[in-house]
Design a protein around this motif. Structure first.
Motif, PDB file in Angstrom:
ATOM      1  N   LEU A 179     -13.302  -0.335   2.901  1.00 24.95           N
ATOM      2  CA  LEU A 179     -12.352  -1.461   2.932  1.00 24.95           C
ATOM      3  C   LEU A 179     -12.073  -2.070   4.263  1.00 24.95           C
ATOM      4  O   LEU A 179     -12.262  -3.501   4.267  1.00 24.95           O
ATOM      5  CB  LEU A 179     -11.066  -1.018   2.488  1.00 24.95           C
TER       6      LEU A 179
ATOM      7  N   PRO B 271      -6.129  -1.216   5.839  1.00 20.57           N
ATOM      8  CA  PRO B 271      -6.870  -0.071   5.776  1.00 20.57           C
ATOM      9  C   PRO B 271      -6.980   0.644   6.896  1.00 20.57           C
ATOM     10  O   PRO B 271      -7.109   1.870   6.649  1.00 20.57           O
ATOM     11  CB  PRO B 271      -8.378  -0.431   5.081  1.00 20.57           C
TER      12      PRO B 271
ATOM     13  N   TYR C 153     -13.432   5.759   1.616  1.00 19.10           N
ATOM     14  CA  TYR C 153     -12.923   4.851   0.967  1.00 19.10           C
ATOM     15  C   TYR C 153     -12.386   3.591   1.668  1.00 19.10           C
ATOM     16  O   TYR C 153     -12.784   2.342   1.819  1.00 19.10           O
ATOM     17  CB  TYR C 153     -12.045   5.073  -0.104  1.00 19.10           C
TER      18      TYR C 153
ATOM     19  N   HIS D  62      -7.708   5.302  -6.766  1.00 17.03           N
ATOM     20  CA  HIS D  62      -8.795   4.840  -6.420  1.00 17.03           C
ATOM     21  C   HIS D  62      -9.063   3.506  -6.864  1.00 17.03           C
ATOM     22  O   HIS D  62      -9.476   2.594  -6.330  1.00 17.03           O
ATOM     23  CB  HIS D  62      -9.822   5.794  -7.161  1.00 17.03           C
TER      24      HIS D  62
ATOM     25  N   ALA E 114       0.758  -0.975  -0.169  1.00 19.02           N
ATOM     26  CA  ALA E 114      -0.095   0.093  -0.017  1.00 19.02           C
ATOM     27  C   ALA E 114       0.799   1.245   0.040  1.00 19.02           C
ATOM     28  O   ALA E 114       0.587   1.987  -0.678  1.00 19.02           O
ATOM     29  CB  ALA E 114      -1.001   0.253   1.068  1.00 19.02           C
TER      30      ALA E 114
ATOM     31  N   GLY F 250     -13.768  11.770   0.413  1.00 15.61           N
ATOM     32  CA  GLY F 250     -13.511  10.358  -0.602  1.00 15.61           C
ATOM     33  C   GLY F 250     -12.562   9.375  -0.105  1.00 15.61           C
ATOM     34  O   GLY F 250     -12.935   8.262   0.317  1.00 15.61           O
TER      35      GLY F 250
ATOM     36  N   ARG G   5      -5.389  10.420  -8.702  1.00 14.78           N
ATOM     37  CA  ARG G   5      -6.303  10.005  -7.685  1.00 14.78           C
ATOM     38  C   ARG G   5      -7.330   8.796  -8.198  1.00 14.78           C
ATOM     39  O   ARG G   5      -7.466   7.840  -7.319  1.00 14.78           O
ATOM     40  CB  ARG G   5      -6.982  11.116  -7.282  1.00 14.78           C
ATOM     41  N   LYS G   6      -7.520   9.066  -9.265  1.00 16.47           N
ATOM     42  CA  LYS G   6      -8.553   7.991  -9.938  1.00 16.47           C
ATOM     43  C   LYS G   6      -7.582   6.453  -9.956  1.00 16.47           C
ATOM     44  O   LYS G   6      -8.390   5.437  -9.677  1.00 16.47           O
ATOM     45  CB  LYS G   6      -9.249   8.256 -11.223  1.00 16.47           C
TER      46      LYS G   6
ATOM     47  N   SER H 269      -5.986   0.306  -5.486  1.00  8.24           N
ATOM     48  CA  SER H 269      -5.789   0.248  -4.253  1.00  8.24           C
ATOM     49  C   SER H 269      -6.967  -0.952  -3.594  1.00  8.24           C
ATOM     50  O   SER H 269      -6.322  -2.131  -3.108  1.00  8.24           O
ATOM     51  CB  SER H 269      -6.241   1.395  -3.393  1.00  8.24           C
TER      52      SER H 269
END
Ligand SMILES: C/C(=C\COP(=O)(O)O)CCC[C@H](C)CCC[C@H](C)CCCC(C)C
Ligand code: CDP
Length: 220
Positions: A154, A110, A150, A82, A56, A146, A78-79, A85
């Protein structure tokens, strides 16, 4: 049927390797005792947690570097974080043991990133690279929206659904692949907006369904 659902578990090679691994770990040799099995599972889960935590950190560091060097734009970084991950996190689930505690070890990954987002989101410590790679405008407070939701999802999926139910991996597939691709496709090709939401487009919404569904099928 649903027991021990794992991503790629239906792949014959993967299933055979997993079966051989389980037979090796749980062999019936006289010297093999439940205590040794528990110790082996503990060691396996601790190692898996350390490996996934390192993965990670390296993933976010890689996108930090690409963004800082302007190889990719901040929004695309960022996407891509997203999308990748959560999908890579779910793919890592089979490396954890079959013990009852395995899900708790996995959820530590996470959880650590959740604490990281809170610390940097509250500006308790600086981390410009993380902020650049996972925020829209480069504001630390964005980490508390966000990205934080997210990683909380997780944690929830790994604790509540884990490998026993396909709901967890389907949720991650829709959140990561579906929502991630919807943004990329929608921004680029989404000229025709939805009648009830001018911020969303038909291309983005259909992309979310298609990619989320396909990745879900691949996982279960
Ligand atoms: C950028 C992210 C969400 C943005 O959501 P939105 O603003 O588009 O609605 C995701 C943030 C990811 C987080 C910083 C890192 C999470 C790592 C994950 C828990 C473990 C990955 C392990 C794997 C082996 C790489
Ligand atoms: N169904 C969708 C979803 C997103 N999008 C596009 O992607 C952009 C960001 O979408 P989003 O609200 O999911 O963004 P995040 O909140 O996920 O970062 C939107 O402003 C749209 O341009 C779309 O066209 N259709």
């Amino acid at each position: 049927m649903l027991a021990r659902m794992t991503p790629l578990s239906l792949t014959p090679t993967f299933s055979l390797l997993l079966h051989r691994h389980r037979r090796l770990v749980h062999s019936s040799s006289p010297s093999f005792t439940p205590v040794a099995a528990a110790g082996g599972a503990l060691l396996q889960d601790a190692g898996a947690t350390a490996a996934v935590l390192a993965g990670a950190y390296c993933l976010v560091l890689a996108f930090e570097t690409l963004t800082e060097r302007e190889v990719i734009k901040q929004n695309l970084s960022r996407k891509l974080v997203h999308i990748s991950s959560g999908l890579l996190f779910a793919i890592s689930w089979p490396i954890f043991s079959t013990s009852k505690e395995a899900r708790y070890f996995a959820s530590l990954v996470p959880l650590v990133n959740c604490l990281r987002l809170v610390i940097y989101g509250l500006s308790l410590a600086p981390d410009d690279g993380l902020i650049k790679s996972v925020t829209r405008e480069g504001n630390p407070e964005e980490l508390l929206r966000g990205p934080l939701y997210y990683v909380l999802i997780l944690i929830f999926c790994s604790l509540v659904f884990w490998r026993e139910s396909p709901v967890g991996v389907i949720t991650l597939a829709m959140m990561c692949a579906g929502d991630g691709v919807a943004d990329i496709m929608g921004r680029r090709f989404g000229s025709v907006k939805l009648p009830y939401n001018q911020q969303k487009s038909w291309v983005g919404s259909i992309s979310m369904f298609i990619f989320g569904f396909l990745i879900s099928i691949g996982y279960v």
